[in-house]
Motif scaffolding. Structure first.
Motif, PDB file in Angstrom:
ATOM      1  N   ASN A 211       0.873  -1.154   0.000  1.00 21.72           N
ATOM      2  CA  ASN A 211       0.000   0.000   0.000  1.00 21.72           C
ATOM      3  C   ASN A 211       0.916   1.210   0.000  1.00 21.72           C
ATOM      4  OD1 ASN A 211      -2.766  -1.248   0.529  1.00 21.72           O
ATOM      5  ND2 ASN A 211      -1.598  -2.077   2.248  1.00 21.72           N
ATOM      6  N   ARG A 286      -2.675  -3.171   5.430  1.00 21.29           N
ATOM      7  CA  ARG A 286      -3.481  -1.961   5.270  1.00 21.29           C
ATOM      8  C   ARG A 286      -3.646  -1.204   6.596  1.00 21.29           C
ATOM      9  NH1 ARG A 286      -6.982  -0.360   1.106  1.00 21.29           N
ATOM     10  NH2 ARG A 286      -7.719   1.737   1.572  1.00 21.29           N
ATOM     11  N   ASP A 317      -2.760   9.170  -1.213  1.00 18.26           N
ATOM     12  CA  ASP A 317      -2.652   7.743  -1.510  1.00 18.26           C
ATOM     13  C   ASP A 317      -2.270   7.539  -2.973  1.00 18.26           C
ATOM     14  OD1 ASP A 317      -3.309   6.848   1.044  1.00 18.26           O
ATOM     15  OD2 ASP A 317      -5.464   6.877   0.623  1.00 18.26           O
ATOM     16  N   PHE A 320      -2.818   0.553  -3.793  1.00 19.01           N
ATOM     17  CA  PHE A 320      -3.087  -0.349  -2.678  1.00 19.01           C
ATOM     18  C   PHE A 320      -2.665  -1.773  -3.032  1.00 19.01           C
ATOM     19  CE2 PHE A 320      -6.112   3.171  -2.349  1.00 19.01           C
ATOM     20  CZ  PHE A 320      -5.810   3.628  -1.076  1.00 19.01           C
ATOM     21  N   ASN A 321      -2.624  -2.609  -2.007  1.00 14.24           N
ATOM     22  CA  ASN A 321      -2.182  -3.995  -2.155  1.00 14.24           C
ATOM     23  C   ASN A 321      -3.186  -4.785  -2.988  1.00 14.24           C
ATOM     24  OD1 ASN A 321      -1.234  -6.616  -1.877  1.00 14.24           O
ATOM     25  ND2 ASN A 321      -0.783  -6.404   0.307  1.00 14.24           N
TER      26      ASN A 321
END
Length: 408
Positions: A211, A286, A317, A320-321
């Motif tokens: 992330n 996360r 951001d 993300f994973n």
């Protein structure tokens, strides 16, 4: 082997460095030089529906040669190179039958690629290595992936006895600055899933990534004559240094591995009245990722309480994973794993300590694990790629295409 080698050498000599400060797509005009060449090459090898859009995203189709419905799969690589190191006038060196000793990249500047420091080199004794000349990066990230995909598609066109479903390929700009998937048209691509060919050593198969977020800390100070500064001066440099000093020193790239996250300050500039620094925040978990961002907010609040409202924090951001999007369709990882095993490669399934286009694409509705392209030491003058690793990557692509008709 020679065709793959020639193709790769041609690609790396075209400068495609991206620029994070540009607002255009692609971020640099010079990326078009390779993009247009790739679109032409895909047509030349017999691919169908070759398109290149206004943002330099290239897509093409290898039609199915079987009479049953099977999933449409895709293969994706990026053609830009990192802005972290020069990609201008790349002069690749070919080291045949590597003997396991030091490789002199640049005698004049005493730049040496040594297995004493880069131990992975010893895996490739007896193989053919492509290195830099010590003054630029190589560009195997990700022109090796492109060369492998094009070579695999050409092989399938020329060998119709190998049965496969519909295959889509795509080449993207600006992956190195985190924008490679931003304008990717998933619906137009039309695949059920895809694989990015953007990993490193032979066997790498990845469906987890960090992330990721970027942060900027801006400190506003007040300059006063130092002889009369007591109670008046606000030194932005000192406050920025205080902020950095609160961050856990062991949670930085040089001290972490595996699934361990980090803070990485990669740029700082300043003077008494204005100092700012930028960092990236990374974590596979996360919850821990969110805790890292919260720590930055708490440090900002603490120092503003001590020094007055002098610090502004910006957090954005980035990706993300992809694990949460790939695990529900885990058979796509199993197909890639089986493909490697069938051609004698031991899969190395591990988390990516970074991100690929595939992480963003997975959240856009295109599950997209990452497969090795063969290169090492990306983003710098010590970058190299074994030709034999690229050949194995081509074989994996072909085998995945074949197995998809049988495993699903």
């Amino acid at each position: 082997m020679q065709q793959l080698l020639d193709r790769f050498l041609g690609y790396v000599k075209i400068d495609t460095q991206s620029d994070p400060n540009s607002q255009t797509t692609p971020s640099t005009e010079k990326q078009w030089n390779l993009a247009t060449e790739l679109a032409y090459e895909l047509e030349r090898i017999g691919m169908k529906d070759v398109t290149i859009d206004d943002n330099a995203y290239i897509m093409a189709t290898l039609p199915s040669n079987i009479d049953k419905e099977v999933p449409v799969i895709g293969f994706i690589s990026h053609f830009d190179t990192t802005p972290d190191f020069s990609g201008t006038d790349v002069n690749p060196q070919i080291i045949k039958d590597y003997d396991g000793k030091d490789i002199i990249l640049n005698k004049e500047k005493n730049i040496v690629l040594s297995p004493d420091y880069f131990e992975d080199l010893l895996q490739y004794k007896g193989q053919t290595l492509i290195t830099t000349d010590g003054t630029t990066l190589l560009g195997a990230d990700d022109k090796a992936g492109i060369a492998e995909i094009v070579t695999a598609m050409e092989y399938l066109v020329q060998h119709p006895e190998i049965k496969h479903g519909k295959i889509r390929v795509a080449f993207t700009p600006d992956e190195e600055i985190g924008r490679g998937a931003h304008k990717f048209d998933v619906k137009k691509f039309g695949a059920d899933w895809a694989y990015t060919m953007d990993g490193s050593q032979v066997g790498e198969l990845e469906y987890e990534n960090f992330n990721a977020a970027g942060a900027k800390v801006i400190v506003s100070g007040k300059s006063v004559h130092p002889g009369y500064a007591k109670g008046k001066m606000i030194n932005a440099i000192s406050i920025a240094n205080e902020f950095i000093g609160i961050l856990p020193p062991e949670e930085t790239p040089q001290y972490t591995t595996g699934r361990e996250g980090f803070f990485h300050i990669h740029q700082i500039k300043g003077e008494i009245e204005h100092t700012e620094f930028e960092m990236i925040i990374r974590d596979h978990d996360r919850e821990r990722f969110e805790e890292r961002k919260e720590l930055l907010r708490k440090i900002t609040e603490k120092l503003n309480a001590v020094h007055g409202p002098c610090i502004a924090l910006e957090i954005k951001d980035q990706y993300f994973n992809m694990r949460e999007k790939v695990e529900p369709v885990f058979h796509i990882v199993e197909i890639a794993k089986a493909a490697m095993e069938e051609i004698g490669i031991t899969p190395i399934i591990k988390p990516i300590r970074g991100g690929t286009d595939g992480s963003q694409l997975s959240f856009m509705g295109l599950p997209c694990p990452n497969i090795f392209a063969g290169g090492h030491n990306f983003h710098g003058k010590y970058e190299y790629v074994p030709v034999e690793s690229m050949i194995k990557a081509v074989a994996v692509i072909i085998k995945i295409c074949e197995l998809t008709t049988k495993k699903v």
